[in-house]
Design a protein around this motif. Structure first.
Motif, short mmCIF file in Angstrom:
data_model
loop_
_atom_site.label_atom_id
_atom_site.label_comp_id
_atom_site.label_asym_id
_atom_site.label_seq_id
_atom_site.Cartn_x
_atom_site.Cartn_y
_atom_site.Cartn_z
N SER A 83 0.82 -1.21 0.00
CA SER A 83 0.00 0.00 0.00
C SER A 83 0.85 1.26 0.00
O SER A 83 0.48 2.27 -0.60
N ILE A 84 2.00 1.20 0.66
CA ILE A 84 2.92 2.34 0.65
C ILE A 84 3.35 2.64 -0.79
O ILE A 84 3.32 3.78 -1.25
N GLY A 85 3.74 1.58 -1.51
CA GLY A 85 4.14 1.75 -2.90
C GLY A 85 2.99 2.22 -3.77
O GLY A 85 3.18 3.04 -4.68
N ALA A 86 1.77 1.71 -3.51
CA ALA A 86 0.61 2.10 -4.32
C ALA A 86 0.32 3.59 -4.20
O ALA A 86 -0.03 4.25 -5.19
N VAL A 87 0.46 4.13 -3.00
CA VAL A 87 0.24 5.56 -2.79
C VAL A 87 1.31 6.38 -3.52
O VAL A 87 1.00 7.38 -4.18
N ILE A 88 2.57 5.93 -3.43
CA ILE A 88 3.65 6.63 -4.14
C ILE A 88 3.40 6.61 -5.64
O ILE A 88 3.50 7.62 -6.33
N GLY A 89 3.05 5.43 -6.16
CA GLY A 89 2.80 5.29 -7.60
C GLY A 89 1.64 6.13 -8.07
O GLY A 89 1.69 6.73 -9.16
N ALA A 90 0.57 6.20 -7.26
CA ALA A 90 -0.60 6.99 -7.65
C ALA A 90 -0.29 8.47 -7.74
O ALA A 90 -0.90 9.20 -8.53
N ASN A 91 0.67 8.93 -6.95
CA ASN A 91 1.01 10.35 -6.95
C ASN A 91 2.02 10.72 -8.04
O ASN A 91 2.24 11.91 -8.28
N ILE A 92 2.63 9.71 -8.67
CA ILE A 92 3.57 10.03 -9.75
C ILE A 92 3.04 9.60 -11.11
O ILE A 92 3.71 9.77 -12.12
N VAL A 93 1.78 9.04 -11.13
CA VAL A 93 1.25 8.49 -12.38
C VAL A 93 1.19 9.53 -13.49
O VAL A 93 1.41 9.21 -14.67
N LEU A 94 0.89 10.77 -13.15
CA LEU A 94 0.76 11.80 -14.18
C LEU A 94 2.09 12.46 -14.51
O LEU A 94 2.15 13.35 -15.35
N LEU A 95 3.18 12.02 -13.85
CA LEU A 95 4.48 12.66 -14.05
C LEU A 95 5.43 11.82 -14.88
O LEU A 95 6.47 12.31 -15.32
N ILE A 96 5.11 10.54 -15.10
CA ILE A 96 6.03 9.67 -15.82
C ILE A 96 5.57 9.48 -17.26
O ILE A 96 4.39 9.56 -17.57
N PRO A 97 6.51 9.24 -18.20
CA PRO A 97 6.12 8.97 -19.59
C PRO A 97 5.43 7.59 -19.68
O PRO A 97 6.08 6.56 -19.58
N THR A 98 4.14 7.59 -19.88
CA THR A 98 3.36 6.36 -19.83
C THR A 98 3.81 5.33 -20.88
O THR A 98 3.91 4.14 -20.59
N ASP A 99 4.12 5.78 -22.09
CA ASP A 99 4.50 4.85 -23.16
C ASP A 99 5.76 4.06 -22.80
O ASP A 99 5.82 2.84 -22.98
N ILE A 100 6.76 4.77 -22.29
CA ILE A 100 8.02 4.11 -21.92
C ILE A 100 7.80 3.15 -20.77
O ILE A 100 8.28 2.01 -20.78
N LEU A 143 7.99 -6.02 -2.85
CA LEU A 143 6.55 -5.79 -2.94
C LEU A 143 6.20 -4.31 -2.97
O LEU A 143 5.24 -3.89 -3.63
N MET A 144 7.00 -3.50 -2.27
CA MET A 144 6.76 -2.05 -2.29
C MET A 144 7.02 -1.49 -3.69
O MET A 144 6.27 -0.62 -4.16
N ILE A 145 8.05 -1.99 -4.35
CA ILE A 145 8.33 -1.55 -5.72
C ILE A 145 7.19 -1.95 -6.65
O ILE A 145 6.75 -1.16 -7.50
N ILE A 146 6.68 -3.17 -6.48
CA ILE A 146 5.54 -3.61 -7.29
C ILE A 146 4.32 -2.74 -6.98
O ILE A 146 3.51 -2.44 -7.85
N GLY A 147 4.19 -2.33 -5.70
CA GLY A 147 3.10 -1.44 -5.32
C GLY A 147 3.17 -0.11 -6.05
O GLY A 147 2.13 0.45 -6.43
N ILE A 148 4.37 0.40 -6.27
CA ILE A 148 4.53 1.64 -7.04
C ILE A 148 4.05 1.44 -8.46
O ILE A 148 3.36 2.29 -9.03
N ILE A 149 4.40 0.28 -9.04
CA ILE A 149 3.92 -0.05 -10.39
C ILE A 149 2.40 -0.14 -10.39
O ILE A 149 1.73 0.36 -11.30
N ASN A 150 1.83 -0.75 -9.35
CA ASN A 150 0.38 -0.89 -9.25
C ASN A 150 -0.31 0.47 -9.22
O ASN A 150 -1.34 0.67 -9.87
N GLY A 151 0.25 1.41 -8.47
CA GLY A 151 -0.38 2.72 -8.35
C GLY A 151 -0.24 3.58 -9.58
O GLY A 151 -1.06 4.48 -9.82
N SER A 152 0.80 3.32 -10.39
CA SER A 152 1.09 4.23 -11.49
C SER A 152 0.72 3.70 -12.87
O SER A 152 0.64 4.47 -13.82
N LEU A 153 0.48 2.37 -12.99
CA LEU A 153 0.15 1.81 -14.30
C LEU A 153 -1.16 1.03 -14.24
O LEU A 153 -1.73 0.84 -13.17
#
Length: 251
Positions: A83-100, A143-153
Motif C-alpha cells: 500500500s505504501i508503494g501504491a500511494v507513491i505510484g498513484a502520486n507520480i502516475v501523471l508525471l512519468i512517460p506512460t508509453d516508456i 513488494l513495495m516496488i511492485i506497489g509503485i507499479i500498481n499505483g502508477s500503471l
C-alpha cells in the motif's frame, strides 16, 4: 449509455475480472482499454478502473476466506508494504512517460511468463523460502516496488505479485493467487484509487455501478474456479495472461 453499451461494459468487466481472479491479476487488460474505447480520458479511466477493481478483491475474498486458502498474517504484511508503494505510484502516475513505462512493464511481464513456462514445477507445491527476518525485509522492498507499479500503471502488477510470492517466498500458485486477489485487488487498488482521486483524477460515477457488479461477479467466479482446479491449470492460466498482457503493453 444505451443498454447495448451498458451490457458490453458489464460483460467486458466480468470477463476481465474472472480471468484476473483465476490467474492472479491482469483485470486492466480488458477493463481499462474498454473504458477508454467508450470515451473516458486516460486519467478518469484509470481512477474509475482502480476503484471498480476493489470489487474484484471483495468477490474473491468471500471464497478464499471461506476456504482458508491464505495466511492472514502474510496478507497483512503484503497489504502494508504494498500500500505504501501504491500511494507513491498513484502520486507520480501523471508525471512519468506512460508509453516508456508500459513498454518496460510489458517486457518484464512477458519475460515472467516465459520464465514460468520453462520452470515446469514452479508453484506446484508450497516450498517455504526466505521466510526469515532478512527474507521478509527484502521481500517487503520488492513488494513495495511492485506497489509503485500498481499505483502508477493500469495492468499487470497483480501478476508481478503472484510470481514474486511464488518465486521468492515459495508459495504455490493457489496460495499466491489468493493472497494477490485480496491484498492487491481489495487493498492496493482501493488505496491507490483514492490516492489517484486526491491527485486530481476524477472518477466517472455513472459507470461505476456496472463496473462494480461485473468486477464482483467475475472475482467470485474466478476464485471459485481456483478452488476446483489444480495448481498446474492455474499456472497455465497465469502464463497465458502474462503473454497477452505483455504483448498488449508492447503494442
Amino acid at each position: 449509455m444505451d443498454w447495448i453499451n451498458t451490457f458490453g461494459l458489464f460483460l467486458g468487466s466480468f470477463l476481465a475480472n474472472t480471468l484476473a481472479s483465476l490467474s492472479g491479476g491482469g483485470a486492466g487488460l480488458l477493463q481499462f482499454p474498454l473504458l477508454i474505447f467508450l470515451g473516458l480520458p486516460f486519467s478518469v479511466a484509470l481512477a474509475t478502473h482502480k476503484v471498480a477493481s476493489v470489487a474484484l478483491g471483495i468477490g474473491a475474498a468471500f471464497t478464499h476466506i471461506r476456504n482458508r486458502t491464505f495466511d492472514y498474517r502474510v496478507a497483512l504484511y503484503v497489504i502494508a508494504v504494498g500500500s505504501i508503494g501504491a500511494v507513491i505510484g498513484a502520486n507520480i502516475v501523471l508525471l512519468i512517460p506512460t508509453d516508456i513505462a508500459e513498454t518496460l512493464l510489458g517486457l518484464m511481464i512477458l519475460a515472467i511468463g516465459i520464465y514460468s513456462r520453462f520452470k515446469k514445477q514452479l508453484g506446484q507445491q508450497e516450498t517455504p523460502n526466505h521466510r526469515t527476518r532478512t527474507g521478509w525485509f527484502i521481500g517487503g522492498i520488492g513488494l513495495m516496488i511492485i506497489g509503485i507499479i500498481n499505483g502508477s500503471l493500469t495492468a499487470g502488477s497483480g501478476l508481478l505479485v503472484t510470481i514474486f510470492l511464488v518465486r521468492w517466498f515459495g508459495y504455490s500458485y493457489k496460495q499466491a493467487v489468493a493472497l494477490t486477489l485480496i491484498c492487491v485487488g481489495l487493498f492496493w487498488n482501493g488505496i491507490g484509487g483514492l490516492a489517484i482521486v486526491q491527485a486530481g483524477a476524477p472518477i466517472y460515477w455513472p459507470w461505476l455501478p456496472v463496473l462494480l457488479l461485473g468486477s464482483f461477479a467475475g472475482g467470485s467466479l474466478g476464485a471459485y474456479l481456483t478452488t476446483r482446479y489444480s495448481n498446474q491449470f492455474i499456472k497455465v492460466c497465469f502464463e497465458l495472461l502474462t503473454f497477452a498482457i505483455g504483448i498488449k503493453l508492447l503494442l
